[in-house]
Design a protein around this motif. Structure first.
Motif, PDB file in Angstrom:
ATOM      1  N   HIS A  64       0.805  -1.228   0.000  1.00 34.12           N
ATOM      2  CA  HIS A  64       0.000   0.000   0.000  1.00 34.12           C
ATOM      3  C   HIS A  64       0.838   1.278   0.000  1.00 34.12           C
ATOM      4  N   ALA A  65       2.068   1.209  -0.483  1.00 33.49           N
ATOM      5  CA  ALA A  65       2.946   2.383  -0.471  1.00 33.49           C
ATOM      6  C   ALA A  65       2.363   3.552  -1.255  1.00 33.49           C
ATOM      7  N   PHE A  66       1.651   3.267  -2.343  1.00 32.47           N
ATOM      8  CA  PHE A  66       1.123   4.328  -3.192  1.00 32.47           C
ATOM      9  C   PHE A  66      -0.394   4.254  -3.362  1.00 32.47           C
ATOM     10  N   SER A  67      -1.085   3.549  -2.472  1.00 31.01           N
ATOM     11  CA  SER A  67      -2.546   3.469  -2.552  1.00 31.01           C
ATOM     12  C   SER A  67      -3.155   4.862  -2.424  1.00 31.01           C
ATOM     13  N   GLY A  68      -4.062   5.186  -3.315  1.00 32.63           N
ATOM     14  CA  GLY A  68      -4.740   6.475  -3.240  1.00 32.63           C
ATOM     15  C   GLY A  68      -3.929   7.648  -3.754  1.00 32.63           C
ATOM     16  N   CYS A  69      -2.797   7.391  -4.386  1.00 28.58           N
ATOM     17  CA  CYS A  69      -1.972   8.473  -4.946  1.00 28.58           C
ATOM     18  C   CYS A  69      -2.491   8.793  -6.351  1.00 28.58           C
ATOM     19  N   THR A  70      -3.574   9.516  -6.411  1.00 28.73           N
ATOM     20  CA  THR A  70      -4.278   9.755  -7.669  1.00 28.73           C
ATOM     21  C   THR A  70      -3.558  10.703  -8.619  1.00 28.73           C
ATOM     22  N   ALA A  71      -2.591  11.479  -8.147  1.00 29.30           N
ATOM     23  CA  ALA A  71      -1.862  12.416  -9.012  1.00 29.30           C
ATOM     24  C   ALA A  71      -0.526  11.859  -9.487  1.00 29.30           C
ATOM     25  N   LEU A  72      -0.192  10.632  -9.108  1.00 31.74           N
ATOM     26  CA  LEU A  72       1.106  10.033  -9.440  1.00 31.74           C
ATOM     27  C   LEU A  72       1.257   9.884 -10.953  1.00 31.74           C
ATOM     28  N   LYS A  73       2.262  10.546 -11.521  1.00 35.02           N
ATOM     29  CA  LYS A  73       2.461  10.557 -12.967  1.00 35.02           C
ATOM     30  C   LYS A  73       3.841  10.114 -13.416  1.00 35.02           C
ATOM     31  N   THR A  74       4.823  10.175 -12.526  1.00 36.01           N
ATOM     32  CA  THR A  74       6.182   9.860 -12.937  1.00 36.01           C
ATOM     33  C   THR A  74       6.983   9.370 -11.730  1.00 36.01           C
ATOM     34  N   TYR A  75       8.257   9.116 -11.935  1.00 34.90           N
ATOM     35  CA  TYR A  75       9.123   8.667 -10.845  1.00 34.90           C
ATOM     36  C   TYR A  75      10.492   9.316 -10.973  1.00 34.90           C
ATOM     37  N   VAL A  76      11.207   9.370  -9.868  1.00 34.06           N
ATOM     38  CA  VAL A  76      12.538   9.975  -9.843  1.00 34.06           C
ATOM     39  C   VAL A  76      13.420   9.264 -10.867  1.00 34.06           C
ATOM     40  N   GLY A  77      14.040  10.041 -11.729  1.00 32.18           N
ATOM     41  CA  GLY A  77      14.918   9.492 -12.758  1.00 32.18           C
ATOM     42  C   GLY A  77      14.257   9.341 -14.113  1.00 32.18           C
ATOM     43  N   SER A  78      12.955   9.524 -14.193  1.00 35.23           N
ATOM     44  CA  SER A  78      12.247   9.398 -15.457  1.00 35.23           C
ATOM     45  C   SER A  78      12.075  10.763 -16.098  1.00 35.23           C
ATOM     46  N   THR A  79      12.091  10.802 -17.417  1.00 36.20           N
ATOM     47  CA  THR A  79      11.820  12.046 -18.125  1.00 36.20           C
ATOM     48  C   THR A  79      10.368  12.101 -18.581  1.00 36.20           C
ATOM     49  N   ALA A  80       9.646  10.997 -18.475  1.00 38.87           N
ATOM     50  CA  ALA A  80       8.238  10.956 -18.873  1.00 38.87           C
ATOM     51  C   ALA A  80       7.352  11.380 -17.708  1.00 38.87           C
TER      52      ALA A  80
END
Length: 109
Positions: free
Chosen positions: A79-95
């Protein structure tokens, strides 16, 4: 102060939810529920390599846009990211389009 009210930290000049400069001590191994329910965090802190559990760390953080790099020693991310509705990218990604195909998780998870 509860995590829901937290919008900045000591020595930060920003109160916009950017925690990328927040330093988690390297002695910390368990960050379970650290930011759980924080409705203001947008950018996560860098995770020290010795962390083993990230269970519920960002659960219900509705403004979190970027996932942190996951340390190799992590064995529990339930459940680390449960409910993270705005999550679009991750550290190190350009997308920034929600493409997590190259997001690296430790083998122990």
């Amino acid at each position: 102060m509860s995590a829901v009210e937290m919008n900045t930290y000591a020595d930060s000049s920003s109160a916009n939810g950017d925690f990328s400069g927040y330093i988690i001590p390297t002695s910390v191994k368990n960050v379970e529920s650290m930011f759980n329910g924080c409705s203001l965090i947008t950018l996560p802190p860098r995770m020290p390599q010795n962390i083993t559990s990230m269970k519920f760390i960002f659960d219900s953080c509705t403004k979190l846009t970027t996932a942190p790099a996951i340390p190799n020693g992590v064995t529990n991310m339930s459940h680390a990211f449960s409910g993270c509705t705005a999550l679009k990218t991750y550290v190190g990604s350009t997308a920034a389009n929600g493409n997590f195909t190259d997001y690296v998780l430790p083998n122990n998870i």
